[in-house]
Design an enzyme around this catalytic site. Structure first.
Site: not given
Length: 338
Positions: A208, A249-251
């Protein structure tokens, strides 16, 4: 008359001591039947029929006459009901007034037992301990059957609870608690299975863009909300046979099962990017992010390895970011990045 009078006086005793009995006259006709015998022959009028109408005497051999049956008095008889379910029985015949003369006059008592057929009979005829004499070993067997049944039922319920707990634990171990997606552990297992089965797939690495700004500007609650919305969007844009996993986390990683066309991968990646780019509102505040995607396809490798696929998809992801973010790149092992 004397025989009839004496029989009437002992009938209640026989009903209590051996409730599965029949009193026979000198022609083999049943003149009285114990309560359990009546219960196991519910569709027949027992009194008035002959013992040979009700039962087939299997051993010892008997010519079907009361005189021949009286000669077997005291011997263990093997019988079976003529009516379904043709339950096997054991029995013994005892004259009521001592040894019978050759013409077979007088009454006799045929006492019956279910033997090893008791468990089936209990089920077939709905028998309880009250259908047996209190001193009958069958009563103890019924208690054992009931105890075994209760123990098996308790064991079955316990196994169901344990199985449910095991499934819940396994699901928890393979699930990302925030998004409900698969986690890294589940992804590793799925990739290993696909490779072992030599099944083609496309692997998409998704990161993201500008997510840190959401966390820093609006707090982690806003970031968690964005992740949940993005996870739901990824599930909506993929098939049930595909896998969507959160690996950091944002993967995220998406496995497109059976996909071997780079153009199709590009279409799916473009659709995902457009969907994720839509603003997400949290407590009235817009959260603007985008997604960069790198992809690799197993069909592009002679011998696909999970580590190589992940590495190449990762290279493609960073290439997408370097090209301006909010875009996708498909890795080609022969020519490099597309």
């Amino acid at each position: 008359m004397k025989v009839r009078h004496e029989f009437c006086s002992i009938a209640p005793v026989l009903d209590r001591l051996c409730p599965m009995h029949a009193v026979l006259d000198r022609h083999g006709q049943v003149v009285h039947a114990g309560p359990t015998l009546v219960k196991v022959l519910p569709d027949q009028v027992v009194v008035g029929q002959t013992v040979f109408d009700l039962f087939k005497i299997r051993r010892p051999l008997c010519d079907g006459s009361m005189l021949a049956l009286l000669r077997l008095s005291g011997s263990k008889l093997h019988l079976s009901m003529r009516a379904p379910p043709h339950t096997d029985l054991k029995g013994v015949l005892v004259p009521l007034h001592g040894p019978q003369p050759e013409n077979g006059c007088g009454h006799a008592v045929l006492n019956l037992s279910l033997g090893i057929s008791v468990q089936e009979a209990v089920r077939d005829f709905s028998l309880t301990s009250g259908d047996f004499a209190v001193t009958d070993p069958t009563v103890e067997m019924l208690y054992l059957i009931e105890a075994k049944s209760a123990a098996m039922d308790a064991s079955r319920k316990l196994n169901q609870r344990l199985q449910g707990a095991k499934v819940a634990a396994e699901e928890q171990a393979f699930t990302d608690t925030l998004t409900g997606l698969k986690n890294r552990r589940a992804l590793d297992a799925i990739l290993a299975r696909l490779i072992a089965n030599e099944q083609d797939f496309a692997l998409l690495q998704i990161d993201l863009d500008y997510f840190k700004a959401v966390n820093d500007g609006l707090g982690h609650a806003a970031g968690d909300h964005v992740l949940q919305v993005v996870a739901a969007a990824m599930v909506d844009e993929t098939r049930k046979v595909d896998t969507v996993a959160r690996t950091g986390g944002d993967e995220f990683v998406i496995i497109l099962t059976g996909v071997t066309d780079a153009a199709k991968v590009g279409d799916i990646a473009a659709r995902l990017i457009a969907r994720i780019k839509r603003p997400v509102t949290f407590q009235g505040q817009p959260c603007q992010i985008s997604a960069s995607i790198g992809a690799a396809l197993t069909c592009d490798y002679d011998v696909p390895l999970v580590s190589r696929l992940i590495e190449d998809a990762d290279h493609a992801l960073y290439a997408a970011k370097h090209r301006g973010r909010g875009r996708y790149v498909v890795f080609n092992p022969r020519d490099g990045l597309d």
